[in-house]
Design a protein around this motif. Sequence first.
Motif, PDB file in Angstrom:
ATOM      1  N   ALA A  53       0.906  -1.317   0.079  1.00 19.28           N
ATOM      2  CA  ALA A  53       0.076  -0.007  -0.011  1.00 19.28           C
ATOM      3  C   ALA A  53       0.871   1.235   0.003  1.00 19.28           C
ATOM      4  CB  ALA A  53      -1.087  -0.042   1.499  1.00 19.28           C
ATOM      5  N   LEU A  54       2.148   1.360   0.804  1.00 24.30           N
ATOM      6  CA  LEU A  54       2.853   2.343   0.698  1.00 24.30           C
ATOM      7  C   LEU A  54       3.436   2.558  -0.682  1.00 24.30           C
ATOM      8  CD1 LEU A  54       4.510   1.842   4.186  1.00 24.30           C
ATOM      9  CD2 LEU A  54       2.812   3.563   3.768  1.00 24.30           C
ATOM     10  N   ALA A  55       3.753   1.426  -1.158  1.00 23.46           N
ATOM     11  CA  ALA A  55       4.498   1.766  -2.618  1.00 23.46           C
ATOM     12  C   ALA A  55       3.334   2.086  -3.679  1.00 23.46           C
ATOM     13  CB  ALA A  55       4.992   0.230  -3.006  1.00 23.46           C
ATOM     14  N   ALA A  56       1.982   1.549  -3.556  1.00 21.73           N
ATOM     15  CA  ALA A  56       1.090   2.210  -4.255  1.00 21.73           C
ATOM     16  C   ALA A  56       0.546   3.780  -4.103  1.00 21.73           C
ATOM     17  CB  ALA A  56      -0.284   1.505  -3.967  1.00 21.73           C
ATOM     18  N   ALA A  57       0.913   4.193  -2.987  1.00 21.25           N
ATOM     19  CA  ALA A  57       0.814   5.727  -2.659  1.00 21.25           C
ATOM     20  C   ALA A  57       1.962   6.438  -3.188  1.00 21.25           C
ATOM     21  CB  ALA A  57       0.700   5.647  -1.191  1.00 21.25           C
ATOM     22  N   GLY A  58       2.961   6.078  -3.688  1.00 19.82           N
ATOM     23  CA  GLY A  58       3.962   6.894  -4.279  1.00 19.82           C
ATOM     24  C   GLY A  58       5.393   6.845  -3.668  1.00 19.82           C
ATOM     25  N   HIS A  59       5.773   5.974  -2.678  1.00 17.47           N
ATOM     26  CA  HIS A  59       6.842   5.974  -1.977  1.00 17.47           C
ATOM     27  C   HIS A  59       7.746   4.766  -2.551  1.00 17.47           C
ATOM     28  CE1 HIS A  59       4.853   8.538   1.268  1.00 17.47           C
ATOM     29  NE2 HIS A  59       3.889   7.864   0.990  1.00 17.47           N
ATOM     30  N   LEU A  71       7.587 -13.515   2.551  1.00 22.34           N
ATOM     31  CA  LEU A  71       7.978 -12.671   1.384  1.00 22.34           C
ATOM     32  C   LEU A  71       7.295 -13.297   0.277  1.00 22.34           C
ATOM     33  CD1 LEU A  71      11.558 -11.662   2.222  1.00 22.34           C
ATOM     34  CD2 LEU A  71       9.748 -10.279   2.440  1.00 22.34           C
ATOM     35  N   ALA A  72       7.392 -14.461  -0.108  1.00 21.39           N
ATOM     36  CA  ALA A  72       6.477 -15.174  -1.254  1.00 21.39           C
ATOM     37  C   ALA A  72       5.356 -14.620  -1.435  1.00 21.39           C
ATOM     38  CB  ALA A  72       6.978 -16.598  -1.222  1.00 21.39           C
ATOM     39  N   ALA A  73       4.568 -14.536  -0.431  1.00 17.76           N
ATOM     40  CA  ALA A  73       3.209 -14.090  -0.314  1.00 17.76           C
ATOM     41  C   ALA A  73       2.992 -12.588  -0.774  1.00 17.76           C
ATOM     42  CB  ALA A  73       2.444 -14.567   1.042  1.00 17.76           C
ATOM     43  N   ALA A  74       4.086 -12.106  -0.068  1.00 18.23           N
ATOM     44  CA  ALA A  74       3.990 -10.604  -0.216  1.00 18.23           C
ATOM     45  C   ALA A  74       4.591 -10.177  -1.719  1.00 18.23           C
ATOM     46  CB  ALA A  74       5.282  -9.923   0.641  1.00 18.23           C
ATOM     47  N   ARG A  75       5.415 -10.894  -2.204  1.00 17.62           N
ATOM     48  CA  ARG A  75       5.825 -10.694  -3.651  1.00 17.62           C
ATOM     49  C   ARG A  75       4.511 -10.903  -4.574  1.00 17.62           C
ATOM     50  NH1 ARG A  75      10.664 -13.229  -2.311  1.00 17.62           N
ATOM     51  NH2 ARG A  75      12.488 -11.781  -2.108  1.00 17.62           N
ATOM     52  N   ALA A  76       3.738 -11.749  -4.238  1.00 16.65           N
ATOM     53  CA  ALA A  76       2.529 -12.291  -5.160  1.00 16.65           C
ATOM     54  C   ALA A  76       1.362 -11.510  -5.147  1.00 16.65           C
ATOM     55  CB  ALA A  76       2.143 -13.777  -4.806  1.00 16.65           C
ATOM     56  N   LYS A  77       1.345 -10.428  -4.240  1.00 13.55           N
ATOM     57  CA  LYS A  77       0.401  -9.419  -4.182  1.00 13.55           C
ATOM     58  C   LYS A  77       0.385  -8.412  -5.333  1.00 13.55           C
ATOM     59  CE  LYS A  77      -0.612  -9.097   0.905  1.00 13.55           C
ATOM     60  NZ  LYS A  77      -0.244 -10.500   1.192  1.00 13.55           N
ATOM     61  N   PRO A  78      -0.961  -7.949  -5.692  1.00 14.11           N
ATOM     62  CA  PRO A  78      -0.940  -6.966  -6.742  1.00 14.11           C
ATOM     63  C   PRO A  78      -0.035  -5.657  -6.268  1.00 14.11           C
ATOM     64  CG  PRO A  78      -2.967  -7.805  -6.375  1.00 14.11           C
ATOM     65  CD  PRO A  78      -2.300  -8.492  -5.524  1.00 14.11           C
ATOM     66  N   GLY A  79       0.780  -5.462  -7.049  1.00 18.13           N
ATOM     67  CA  GLY A  79       1.494  -4.161  -6.845  1.00 18.13           C
ATOM     68  C   GLY A  79       3.081  -4.704  -6.106  1.00 18.13           C
ATOM     69  N   GLY A  80       2.982  -5.751  -5.761  1.00 25.29           N
ATOM     70  CA  GLY A  80       4.400  -6.389  -5.173  1.00 25.29           C
ATOM     71  C   GLY A  80       5.622  -6.106  -5.956  1.00 25.29           C
ATOM     72  N   GLU A  81       5.661  -5.986  -7.432  1.00 28.67           N
ATOM     73  CA  GLU A  81       6.606  -5.626  -7.875  1.00 28.67           C
ATOM     74  C   GLU A  81       7.174  -4.310  -7.787  1.00 28.67           C
ATOM     75  OE1 GLU A  81       2.999  -4.151 -10.133  1.00 28.67           O
ATOM     76  OE2 GLU A  81       3.388  -6.110  -9.147  1.00 28.67           O
ATOM     77  N   ARG A  82       6.392  -3.362  -7.121  1.00 33.08           N
ATOM     78  CA  ARG A  82       7.088  -1.993  -6.781  1.00 33.08           C
ATOM     79  C   ARG A  82       7.819  -1.934  -5.741  1.00 33.08           C
ATOM     80  NH1 ARG A  82       0.754  -0.086  -7.196  1.00 33.08           N
ATOM     81  NH2 ARG A  82       0.675   0.587  -9.549  1.00 33.08           N
ATOM     82  N   VAL A  83       7.877  -3.045  -4.974  1.00 37.87           N
ATOM     83  CA  VAL A  83       8.639  -2.925  -3.603  1.00 37.87           C
ATOM     84  C   VAL A  83      10.076  -3.929  -4.049  1.00 37.87           C
ATOM     85  CG1 VAL A  83       8.417  -3.929  -1.281  1.00 37.87           C
ATOM     86  CG2 VAL A  83       6.536  -3.112  -2.508  1.00 37.87           C
TER      87      VAL A  83
END
Length: 251
Positions: A53-59, A71-83
Amino acid sequence: MRHAEFRHHRLVQVYDAECKWGPDDDFFQAMVDETPAARVLDLGCGTGRLTVALAAAGHTVTGVDPAGASLAAARAKPGGERVTWIEGTSALLPDRAFDVAVLTSHVAQFFVDDAEWARTLADLARALVPGGRLVFDARDPADRRWERWNPVDSRRLVTLPDGGEVRAWTRTTGVRDGVVDFTHHYHFDDGEELLSSATLRFRTEAELRASLTRAGFLVNRVYGGWQREPVGRGDGEFVVLAHTGPVAPIF
């Protein structure tokens, strides 16, 4: 298994289903958003609910966690590629790389040993720019939350995305000098039972303030809840806002 809720692939799914966005996430999001386009560290990011969510907000966001399954679950979330995801601990953090660091979901309490907590704070002070902000939460020991970790008060039913249900509860197994041992119990509807044990440190406000001062932080505020209530009149929390010198940020 120790910390299985973060390390076992099946329990990571349960954790994600159970731990939805809440007032704590709103608070951390608002704190980070006070620095536009910040370079943000989420230490102990888990499955990345807030991180993404923080990455989606432009950070520009870096999520660090020692649990590969989370972390595998985190990477798989929509927008995970921004982190930027890092599997490891604070020891891997680069110097002077972040404007804001957050530790959420009571991650600070997992550093049970004082020397380990001191090393983590030192790493955070090193990784933040001068005037960089640190925001984290820890439960107030005066609230005695562990007394509610029993098969009656903590019993809950978790519904998974595929419709499966998990009956879960938590049992405290030991309390000594601010250190609490507990075990999460999970019963799946296919009959499998999994356990996840852990230990948390309940530091007093004075202990938290002293540890931050020793690490070179200046403490700005300690709230008692997510609506910025005074300690003792909120959610049974310590919500800690601090910064590295010499610049004093706005909170």
